[in-house]
Write a protein that holds these residues in place. Structure first.
Motif, short mmCIF file in Angstrom:
data_model
loop_
_atom_site.label_atom_id
_atom_site.label_comp_id
_atom_site.label_asym_id
_atom_site.label_seq_id
_atom_site.Cartn_x
_atom_site.Cartn_y
_atom_site.Cartn_z
N ALA A 136 -36.54 -5.67 -83.16
CA ALA A 136 -37.03 -4.79 -84.22
C ALA A 136 -36.92 -3.32 -83.80
N ALA A 137 -37.22 -3.04 -82.55
CA ALA A 137 -37.12 -1.66 -82.06
C ALA A 137 -35.67 -1.18 -82.09
N ARG A 138 -34.74 -2.05 -81.75
CA ARG A 138 -33.32 -1.67 -81.78
C ARG A 138 -32.84 -1.44 -83.21
N CYS A 139 -33.34 -2.23 -84.15
CA CYS A 139 -32.98 -2.03 -85.56
C CYS A 139 -33.50 -0.68 -86.06
N ARG A 140 -34.74 -0.37 -85.71
CA ARG A 140 -35.31 0.92 -86.14
C ARG A 140 -34.52 2.07 -85.53
N ALA A 141 -34.16 1.95 -84.26
CA ALA A 141 -33.41 3.02 -83.60
C ALA A 141 -32.05 3.24 -84.25
#
Length: 396
Positions: A136-141
């Motif tokens: 999820a953090a990679r998608c947001r980034a």
């Protein structure tokens, strides 16, 4: 797209938008005039739909070598294509000894694919939680908007697509898993059977593309089946179709994870095979099977075990073929590294058990999608509501 017809009333705008999206996904970029021809929607309607989808970041005009003209006055029509940098679906798989994640964009391209073993001192839910947070953090980034998520599990899932009814190898039950992932992500979350997800992936991206009637067999600790008819999953009355691992096939004395004896997966599941050849389990089913295949090259006893496994695989497929009549059977998971060591005996046993010469033996194929097949299919299912017109990307 010939089977799709437009919904002609104002109240069905979302279905018309979905018709355009499906055309772009299945047939590729097109001008607005070409989309009108494909979908039988009015050109003006297509123009309004495309404009809304452009604002939502779902489609964009693309440059072409020679912009097409359709005979109409004015500027040439420019092709429109699905955008892959905005809307994504997250597919997850929770299995006995590994977790996996796939991020798929609206255009059908894989943006991220990852699997990892479950550490002995971690529970499977903790391993999944850690993976979800990182993905999820990679998608947001990357500036990607999650449409939703689907979690594939080796068990029975009720028709609400949230409640685990029975997962003997995981020990999970109820809607808790869906609630956990939804709390982490803040988007709609479904739970689905892993074999169904993998079968869906194979029919849209893998070894069963182009096959109207296909059967997929998981190859992990458990054995399940996904049934695909003309690109759609066959789920049965309660959503439990495909629970084939507990058919009474193979060693009648073998104890299964469900607590009974004589189940098919107790003879052909990964743990059963490793126990029979006296080898340890490695980080993933594929690594474990690759080690078995390497040993089989020099050890006739291991080859004999795999021959017996292949015969039991073929016997089970023969029973399923007599009921379902698939044109293709795809074997996934640990079956892939074993290849012909299992497929050869399976074909022989299948030929021997077919009831009539008129019955066509289904083609046996190995999965082309690797251990992430179920997670990929889970991600693809996230977009099912979008392409069916149940979820509107332009509403936000």
């Amino acid at each position: 797209m010939s089977a799709d017809r437009p919904a002609g009333t104002e109240g069905l705008r979302r279905r018309n938008a979905a018709l355009v999206l499906r055309s772009l996904r299945q047939l590729g970029p097109a001008t607005r005039a070409e989309l009108a021809q494909r979908t039988a929607l009015a050109k003006a309607t297509v123009g309004v739909i495309v404009a809304g989808l452009e604002v939502a970041g779902a489609v964009a005009e693309i440059a072409s070598g020679a912009e097409s003209r359709t005979g109409a006055r004015g500027r040439p029509g420019r092709p429109v294509a699905l955008r892959g940098d905005s809307w994504v679906g997250l597919g997850l798989e929770l299995n006995v000894d590994y977790v996996a994640a796939v991020v798929l964009d609206l255009a059908g391209e894989v943006r991220l694919s990852e699997s990892r073993p479950v550490a002995l001192d971690d529970g499977v839910e903790q391993a999944l939680t850690d993976l979800v947070r990182q993905v999820a953090a990679r998608c947001r980034a990357a500036g990607q908007e999650l449409v939703g998520a689907t979690v594939a599990v080796p068990g029975l899932v009720r028709g609400d697509n949230r409640t685990i009814a029975w997962a003997p190898n995981l020990g999970l039950e109820g809607p808790g898993l869906a609630d956990l992932v939804a709390e982490l992500l803040g988007v709609p979350v479904r739970v689905s059977n892993d074999a169904n997800c993998a079968a869906y992936a194979e029919s849209h991206h893998g070894a069963a593309v182009g096959a109207e009637h296909a059967l997929y067999l998981t190859g992990t600790v458990g054995i399940g089946a996904g049934i695909v008819d003309r690109g759609e999953l066959v789920r049965g009355a309660a959503g439990f179709a495909g629970e084939v691992g507990h058919m009474p096939i193979g060693d009648s004395a073998a104890t299964c994870g469900c607590g009974r004896q004589g189940c098919w997966e107790a003879s052909i599941g990964l743990h059963a095979v490793l126990a029979a050849v006296g080898m340890p389990e490695l980080d993933s089913p594929l690594e474990s099977a690759a080690a078995v295949a390497e040993r089989a090259a020099t050890d006739p006893d291991v080859r004999a075990v795999l021959t017996r496994v292949g015969e039991d695989v073929g016997l089970g497929i023969a029973m399923l073929a007599g009921v379902l009549d698939p044109e293709v059977v795809v074997l996934g998971g640990y079956f892939v590294p074993l290849g012909e060591l299992v497929l050869g005996p399976a074909r022989t046993a299948l030929d021997r058990r077919l009831a009539s010469a008129a019955q066509v033996r289904p083609e046996l194929r190995l999965s082309t999608l690797g251990i992430q097949a179920a997670a990929l299919g889970a991600a693809e299912q996230v977009f099912a509501d979008v392409f069916a017109g149940e979820l509107d990307l332009t509403s936000g």
